[in-house]
Design a protein around this motif. Structure first.
Motif, PDB file in Angstrom:
ATOM      1  N   ALA A 156     -31.191 -52.581  13.151  1.00 49.46           N
ATOM      2  CA  ALA A 156     -31.976 -52.556  12.167  1.00 49.46           C
ATOM      3  C   ALA A 156     -31.311 -52.764  10.723  1.00 49.46           C
ATOM      4  N   ASP A 157     -30.478 -51.910  10.344  1.00 53.75           N
ATOM      5  CA  ASP A 157     -29.483 -51.836   9.086  1.00 53.75           C
ATOM      6  C   ASP A 157     -28.797 -53.137   8.903  1.00 53.75           C
ATOM      7  N   ASP A 158     -28.478 -53.743   9.933  1.00 51.21           N
ATOM      8  CA  ASP A 158     -27.223 -54.649  10.136  1.00 51.21           C
ATOM      9  C   ASP A 158     -27.562 -55.783  10.983  1.00 51.21           C
ATOM     10  N   PRO A 159     -28.590 -56.499  10.627  1.00 50.18           N
ATOM     11  CA  PRO A 159     -28.940 -57.681  11.571  1.00 50.18           C
ATOM     12  C   PRO A 159     -28.043 -58.966  11.539  1.00 50.18           C
TER      13      PRO A 159
ATOM     14  N   HIS B  76     -22.987 -60.110  11.955  1.00 49.07           N
ATOM     15  CA  HIS B  76     -23.752 -58.907  11.332  1.00 49.07           C
ATOM     16  C   HIS B  76     -23.605 -59.418   9.892  1.00 49.07           C
ATOM     17  N   ARG B  77     -24.646 -58.973   9.217  1.00 56.07           N
ATOM     18  CA  ARG B  77     -24.523 -58.962   7.674  1.00 56.07           C
ATOM     19  C   ARG B  77     -23.385 -58.553   6.996  1.00 56.07           C
ATOM     20  N   SER B  78     -22.934 -57.350   7.500  1.00 56.92           N
ATOM     21  CA  SER B  78     -21.821 -56.686   6.892  1.00 56.92           C
ATOM     22  C   SER B  78     -20.423 -57.311   7.421  1.00 56.92           C
TER      23      SER B  78
END
Ligand SMILES: [Zn+2]
Ligand SMILES: [Zn+2]
Length: 113
Positions: free
Chosen positions: A72-75, A99-101
């Motif tokens: 949820a934090d890193d879609p 991942h976004r990150s």
């Protein structure tokens, strides 16, 4: 150098610059060209980017970079395999799910190189 009339019909100032327009109009014209180029690039990231990103994400379950599922934090995001600044296209073959990150850290990495 002979003076001539600026080519800009709204200017018509006499100048001795190297081009057909006075130095002021020349720089203004270059700014306008840069602005237009910026808009085209942004438009390039529009519809075809959205469409390709949707397809890539619809088929993606794991991040291509680290192999982990999204959270949820890193879609997952659709990232460019070859960055656009390096000539990568918005073709679907130039996208992968990450991942976004992972997307961000990789982008930073590429900028440093
Ligand atoms: Zn001028
Ligand atoms: Zn990842």
């Amino acid at each position: 150098m002979p003076r001539r009339e600026c080519l800009n019909p709204r200017c018509r100032v006499l100048h001795s610059g190297p081009g057909p327009r006075c130095p002021m109009c020349t720089s203004r014209q270059e700014q306008a060209r840069d602005a237009a180029r910026g808009t085209t690039t942004q438009r390039g990231l529009g519809a075809d980017h959205q469409a390709a990103a949707r397809v890539v994400l619809a088929n993606a379950e794991l991040c291509v970079v680290c192999g982990q599922p999204p959270t949820a934090d890193d879609p997952l995001e659709a990232g460019h395999i070859i960055p656009r600044v390096r000539g990568g296209t918005n073709d679907i073959t130039n996208y992968r799910a990450e991942h976004r990150s992972c997307n961000r850290s990789q982008g930073a990495d590429l900028r440093q190189r």
